[in-house]
Write an enzyme that holds these catalytic residues in place. Structure first.
Site, PDB file in Angstrom:
ATOM      1  CB  THR A  22      -9.771   0.338  10.595  1.00  0.00           C
ATOM      2  OG1 THR A  22      -9.310  -0.884  11.125  1.00  0.00           O
ATOM      3  CG2 THR A  22      -9.146   1.482  11.354  1.00  0.00           C
TER       4      THR A  22
ATOM      5  CE1 TYR B   5      -7.437  -0.232  15.231  1.00  0.00           C
ATOM      6  CE2 TYR B   5      -9.660  -0.508  14.360  1.00  0.00           C
ATOM      7  CZ  TYR B   5      -8.294  -0.693  14.246  1.00  0.00           C
ATOM      8  OH  TYR B   5      -7.782  -1.330  13.157  1.00  0.00           O
TER       9      TYR B   5
ATOM     10  CB  SER C  13     -12.121  -6.851   6.608  1.00  0.00           C
ATOM     11  OG  SER C  13     -10.743  -6.669   6.746  1.00  0.00           O
ATOM     12  CD  GLN C  14     -10.726  -8.083  12.344  1.00  0.00           C
ATOM     13  OE1 GLN C  14     -10.759  -7.412  11.321  1.00  0.00           O
ATOM     14  NE2 GLN C  14     -10.539  -7.557  13.540  1.00  0.00           N
TER      15      GLN C  14
ATOM     16  CB  THR D 190      -6.722  -2.458   5.601  1.00  0.00           C
ATOM     17  OG1 THR D 190      -6.411  -2.730   6.961  1.00  0.00           O
ATOM     18  CG2 THR D 190      -7.073  -0.994   5.426  1.00  0.00           C
ATOM     19  CG  ASP D 191      -7.062  -6.839   9.053  1.00  0.00           C
ATOM     20  OD1 ASP D 191      -6.198  -5.962   8.914  1.00  0.00           O
ATOM     21  OD2 ASP D 191      -7.489  -7.213  10.164  1.00  0.00           O
TER      22      ASP D 191
ATOM     23  CE  LYS E  48      -3.157  -4.033   6.892  1.00  0.00           C
ATOM     24  NZ  LYS E  48      -4.270  -4.164   7.828  1.00  0.00           N
TER      25      LYS E  48
ATOM     26  CD  GLU F  12      13.839 -25.398  -6.520  1.00  0.00           C
ATOM     27  OE1 GLU F  12      14.405 -26.249  -5.812  1.00  0.00           O
ATOM     28  OE2 GLU F  12      13.762 -24.189  -6.199  1.00  0.00           O
TER      29      GLU F  12
HETATM   30  N1  ASP Z   1      -8.931  -5.214  11.310  1.00  0.00           N
HETATM   31  C1  ASP Z   1      -9.332  -4.108  10.495  1.00  0.00           C
HETATM   32  C2  ASP Z   1     -10.209  -4.635   9.387  1.00  0.00           C
HETATM   33  O1  ASP Z   1      -9.716  -5.181   8.430  1.00  0.00           O
HETATM   34  C3  ASP Z   1      -8.155  -3.380   9.974  1.00  0.00           C
HETATM   35  C4  ASP Z   1      -8.448  -2.230   9.052  1.00  0.00           C
HETATM   36  O2  ASP Z   1      -9.530  -2.034   8.528  1.00  0.00           O
HETATM   37  O3  ASP Z   1      -7.502  -1.458   8.803  1.00  0.00           O
HETATM   38  O4  ASP Z   1     -11.361  -4.514   9.447  1.00  0.00           O
END
Ligand code: ASP
Length: 353
Positions: A37, A50, A83-84, A116-117, A189, A310
């Protein structure tokens, strides 16, 4: 006339020498961009929708000219994906580039921009395979580069300030976002949309960076970077490890399907202390009989999965993930499987790394 030309040349020489001296004073930082992002763009400044990974490294750097006051900056594009879509192939490429740059005497630190993902996974992967004590600092953003109050530029500024700081060395891969400095092993996250999404719930922050002024609180406890015994030098493919999310009445055939599709390792994102239903446990035992290494992690946000609490790991032949959440446990298991399938050894890795 000749006198004036000589004077002019001398002035020019002095300006060039002064600029060179200034550049020599500053550390050399390389920014590697991978997308996310932070490099995302939208049609308007205020819309939620976006596309990640649109803007190139030069645009990211030029959006924060102030970083050139801190360091001599150069940039490279390693990938440009949300990053997905981060993959083993990009991880291997990134690790090779970071290791090559870190080995150079004229590189003092590396900043990596990322989504961030999956930042938890990439930072932890690099934390285990980068063979250097030099600062390697990852950063990201929750708002695309085109948004009102985009968080990327200040995050990049702070990340460069951390990478340029000698105190950042020997702390493993660091993640800088929203003024906080996290250790690669310890942050999560916590929000799909909040700018303050990353929290180091269990261990606390490594430090903070306020407009490039860093304050340091602690160093990571677990082994990392140049003390790590893992390496991906010359590795072209990582073993397949699948994460199975455990719920009430989970279908045990998800575990069986992972095995028949070629998984060499399985991480269960268990309930509570890494628990699972009786039938799921039977499927795990069958997978282990087939030579698959199974690590029990937990879908709970904090706390550790202990051995023989357990579930009897001694009887089942499974490994307890300790504090590693399922996605990080998957990273460590992939690297562990490059070296061994001995579960006692792998259990030690989970305590050590
Ligand atoms: N989908 C985005 C990514 O991980 C989300 C982000 O960067 O905040 O590339």
């Amino acid at each position: 006339m000749i006198h004036r030309v000589v004077q002019h040349c001398l002035c020019l020489l002095l300006v060039v020498l002064a600029a060179q001296a200034q550049a020599a004073d500053k550390p050399n930082i390389v920014i590697l961009a991978t997308g996310g992002t932070i490099a995302g763009s939208a049609e308007s400044q205020t819309q939620a929708g976006y596309t990640s990974g649109q803007v190139g490294v030069d645009i990211l750097i030029n959006a924060v000219p102030q970083i050139k006051d801190i360091a001599n900056i150069s940039g490279e594009q390693v990938a440009n994906v949300g990053s997905q879509d981060m993959s083993d192939a990009i991880w291997l490429k990134l690790a090779a580039r970071v290791n090559a740059l870190a080995a150079k005497s004229d590189v003092d630190g590396i900043v990596i921009t990322h989504g961030t993902d999956t930042l938890e996974e990439t930072s932890y992967f690099l934390n285990l395979v980068v063979n250097s004590s030099k600062p390697v600092v990852m950063t990201a953003a929750m708002r695309p580069s085109t948004a009102l109050s985009a968080d990327g530029p200040l995050n990049i500024y702070n990340a460069v300030a951390v990478a340029a700081d000698k105190n950042a060395a020997n702390r493993g891969v660091l993640v800088v976002a929203n003024d906080d400095i996290h250790g690669a092993r310890s942050f999560t996250k916590t929000s799909t949309t909040d700018v303050q999404t990353f929290k180091s719930i269990e261990y606390g922050l490594v430090g903070v960076s306020l407009y490039g002024q860093n304050r340091w609180f602690r160093g990571p406890f677990h082994k990392h970077t140049n003390a790590s015994e893992f390496s991906v030098d010359g590795v072209e493919k990582l073993p397949r490890v699948d994460v199975i999310y455990i719920t009430a009445d989970v279908s045990p055939d998800l575990i069986t399907a992972a095995v028949s599709n070629g998984a060499k390792g399985i991480v269960t994102a268990g309930v509570g202390n890494g628990n699972m239903t009786g039938p799921a446990l039977e499927a795990v035992k069958a997978a282990i009989k087939d030579g698959v290494v199974v690590v029990r992690a937990s879908r709970v946000t904090s706390g550790a999965v202990g051995r023989n609490v357990e579930v009897s790991d001694d009887e089942t032949g499974s490994v307890a993930a300790a504090e590693l959440h399922p996605a990080r446990a998957r990273v460590l298991l992939k690297l562990a499987l490059l070296k061994t399938t001995d579960t006692a050894k792998i259990q030690q890795y989970f305590y050590t790394y």
